[in-house]
Scaffold this active site. Structure first.
Site, PDB file in Angstrom:
ATOM      1  N   ASP A 122      -1.651  -6.242   6.090  1.00 58.98           N
ATOM      2  CA  ASP A 122      -1.376  -6.523   4.672  1.00 58.98           C
ATOM      3  C   ASP A 122      -1.073  -8.012   4.547  1.00 58.98           C
ATOM      4  O   ASP A 122      -0.200  -8.538   5.250  1.00 58.98           O
ATOM      5  CB  ASP A 122      -0.183  -5.694   4.198  1.00 58.98           C
ATOM      6  CG  ASP A 122      -0.417  -4.208   4.388  1.00 58.98           C
ATOM      7  OD1 ASP A 122      -0.954  -3.569   3.461  1.00 58.98           O
ATOM      8  OD2 ASP A 122      -0.072  -3.690   5.481  1.00 58.98           O
TER       9      ASP A 122
ATOM     10  N   ASN B 288      -7.021  -4.330   5.764  1.00 67.35           N
ATOM     11  CA  ASN B 288      -7.527  -3.527   6.873  1.00 67.35           C
ATOM     12  C   ASN B 288      -8.176  -4.382   7.960  1.00 67.35           C
ATOM     13  O   ASN B 288      -9.161  -3.972   8.591  1.00 67.35           O
ATOM     14  CB  ASN B 288      -8.490  -2.449   6.357  1.00 67.35           C
ATOM     15  CG  ASN B 288      -7.762  -1.167   5.988  1.00 67.35           C
ATOM     16  OD1 ASN B 288      -6.928  -0.680   6.752  1.00 67.35           O
ATOM     17  ND2 ASN B 288      -8.077  -0.621   4.827  1.00 67.35           N
TER      18      ASN B 288
ATOM     19  N   ASP C  66       2.833   4.647   5.073  1.00 66.92           N
ATOM     20  CA  ASP C  66       2.692   4.100   6.421  1.00 66.92           C
ATOM     21  C   ASP C  66       2.679   2.572   6.414  1.00 66.92           C
ATOM     22  O   ASP C  66       2.664   1.953   7.479  1.00 66.92           O
ATOM     23  CB  ASP C  66       1.449   4.654   7.131  1.00 66.92           C
ATOM     24  CG  ASP C  66       0.206   4.672   6.270  1.00 66.92           C
ATOM     25  OD1 ASP C  66       0.281   4.309   5.080  1.00 66.92           O
ATOM     26  OD2 ASP C  66      -0.864   5.058   6.790  1.00 66.92           O
ATOM     27  N   HIS C  67       2.711   1.963   5.240  1.00 67.52           N
ATOM     28  CA  HIS C  67       2.823   0.509   5.086  1.00 67.52           C
ATOM     29  C   HIS C  67       4.201   0.143   4.552  1.00 67.52           C
ATOM     30  O   HIS C  67       4.830   0.939   3.842  1.00 67.52           O
ATOM     31  CB  HIS C  67       1.803  -0.028   4.086  1.00 67.52           C
ATOM     32  CG  HIS C  67       0.378   0.156   4.475  1.00 67.52           C
ATOM     33  ND1 HIS C  67      -0.442  -0.873   4.886  1.00 67.52           N
ATOM     34  CD2 HIS C  67      -0.393   1.279   4.502  1.00 67.52           C
ATOM     35  CE1 HIS C  67      -1.649  -0.417   5.135  1.00 67.52           C
ATOM     36  NE2 HIS C  67      -1.646   0.900   4.929  1.00 67.52           N
TER      37      HIS C  67
ATOM     38  N   ASN D 121       0.875  -1.176   0.000  1.00 68.95           N
ATOM     39  CA  ASN D 121       0.000   0.000   0.000  1.00 68.95           C
ATOM     40  C   ASN D 121       0.910   1.223   0.000  1.00 68.95           C
ATOM     41  O   ASN D 121       1.595   1.504   0.993  1.00 68.95           O
ATOM     42  CB  ASN D 121      -0.911  -0.010   1.231  1.00 68.95           C
ATOM     43  CG  ASN D 121      -1.827   1.199   1.278  1.00 68.95           C
ATOM     44  OD1 ASN D 121      -1.440   2.304   0.937  1.00 68.95           O
ATOM     45  ND2 ASN D 121      -3.059   0.995   1.730  1.00 68.95           N
TER      46      ASN D 121
ATOM     47  N   ASP E  94      -3.995  -4.862   1.014  1.00 72.18           N
ATOM     48  CA  ASP E  94      -4.274  -4.256   2.314  1.00 72.18           C
ATOM     49  C   ASP E  94      -5.709  -4.620   2.676  1.00 72.18           C
ATOM     50  O   ASP E  94      -6.655  -4.083   2.109  1.00 72.18           O
ATOM     51  CB  ASP E  94      -4.091  -2.735   2.227  1.00 72.18           C
ATOM     52  CG  ASP E  94      -4.471  -2.020   3.511  1.00 72.18           C
ATOM     53  OD1 ASP E  94      -4.838  -2.694   4.491  1.00 72.18           O
ATOM     54  OD2 ASP E  94      -4.427  -0.773   3.525  1.00 72.18           O
TER      55      ASP E  94
ATOM     56  N   GLU F 225      -3.915   1.862  -2.854  1.00 74.13           N
ATOM     57  CA  GLU F 225      -3.981   3.304  -2.578  1.00 74.13           C
ATOM     58  C   GLU F 225      -3.083   4.103  -3.519  1.00 74.13           C
ATOM     59  O   GLU F 225      -2.240   4.881  -3.095  1.00 74.13           O
ATOM     60  CB  GLU F 225      -3.654   3.602  -1.108  1.00 74.13           C
ATOM     61  CG  GLU F 225      -4.852   3.455  -0.194  1.00 74.13           C
ATOM     62  CD  GLU F 225      -4.755   4.275   1.078  1.00 74.13           C
ATOM     63  OE1 GLU F 225      -5.339   5.382   1.098  1.00 74.13           O
ATOM     64  OE2 GLU F 225      -4.109   3.813   2.039  1.00 74.13           O
TER      65      GLU F 225
END
Length: 255
Positions: free
Chosen positions: A217, A147, A246-247, A7, A145, A34
């Site tokens: 993930d 979530n 942030d991943h 991501n 991802d 994303e």
């Protein structure tokens, strides 16, 4: 070969990070999430120059997914068939006889929000879609991802996270249901527990430096692929860069 997912939290910002990382990958199929850009903005030429073919399902500002491979991606399908959803969260393609789906599951915001109910409904529709894909493609991999942190151990502080978004019972049950419907297993469970299991860290409160992460993930595999898992790893180097996602990328090596 290698299956990977990342991501990027904006390809526009992280294209240099992606190109540098791809230069170190060889026989790989990579799912991206994303993108936050429309298809016409996607840097196809830059990736071709780097030796990668790409198929995309983009969306301006939000969402967006892609698949990258060194070899041709065929039988490309975008979105969940029969589901009228403006959010671009799914793309599938075939490399040789390997079917790969890149997915960006809705976040859900909070367990008392409408977005949470949308997430649970979305996962139910995704489960039906994966079951159909599994019937057509015995060698099926789903990367992305999700979530959802599947287990309490997939959070840095289970007591603080349990019951909240990403870690609620209904989300975990929906993810398990999708996996069972398609006969998929988590590649993470096929290897001895890696030293680093988290894949996402909040930008706030020095989350990465303090390793306050979650494992959200995933690489999910059908039985013929699951039996060939050699390793599962999180590549922390891109997360250490300036202005990182942030991943971190997750990569699974298959025999």
């Amino acid at each position: 070969m290698q299956l990977a997912t990342w991501n990027l939290n904006s390809l526009r910002v992280r294209l240099p990070h992606l190109l540098d990382w791809l230069a170190e990958q060889s026989d790989s199929v990579v799912g991206l999430q994303e993108l936050k850009m429309a298809d016409e903005e996607f840097p196809f030429e830059a990736l071709r120059d780097a030796g990668w073919q790409a198929v995309t399902n983009g969306q301006k500002t939000y969402n967006g997914v892609a698949l990258l491979a060194r070899r041709p991606l065929e039988d490309v399908q975008r979105d969940i068939p029969g589901f009228d959803d403006p959010q671009k969260r799914v793309i599938a393609g075939t490399v040789d006889d390997l079917r790969v789906v890149s997915v960006y599951v809705p976040n859900g915001q909070s367990v008392d929000s409408q977005k949470y109910h949308y997430k649970l409904d979305w996962l139910q529709r995704f489960a039906a879609y994966l079951a159909e894909e599994a019937e057509r493609h015995p060698r099926l991999a789903v990367v992305g991802d999700f979530n959802v942190a599947p287990l309490p151990e997939d959070t840095h502080d289970p007591e603080a996270w349990e019951g909240h978004i990403l870690c609620s019972g209904p989300e975990r049950e929906a993810l398990r249901g999708a996996m069972e419907a398609a006969g998929l297993s988590d590649a993470f469970e096929r290897v001895p527990t890696p030293e680093q299991r988290y894949t996402w860290w909040d930008y706030r409160a020095a989350g990465f430096r303090r390793n306050l992460g979650l494992r959200i993930d995933h690489v999910l595999l059908s039985a013929p692929l699951s039996e060939r898992v050699e390793s599962w790893r999180v590549d922390l180097e891109p997360r250490r860069l300036e202005r990182p996602s942030d991943h971190a990328p997750v990569a699974v090596t298959l025999a």
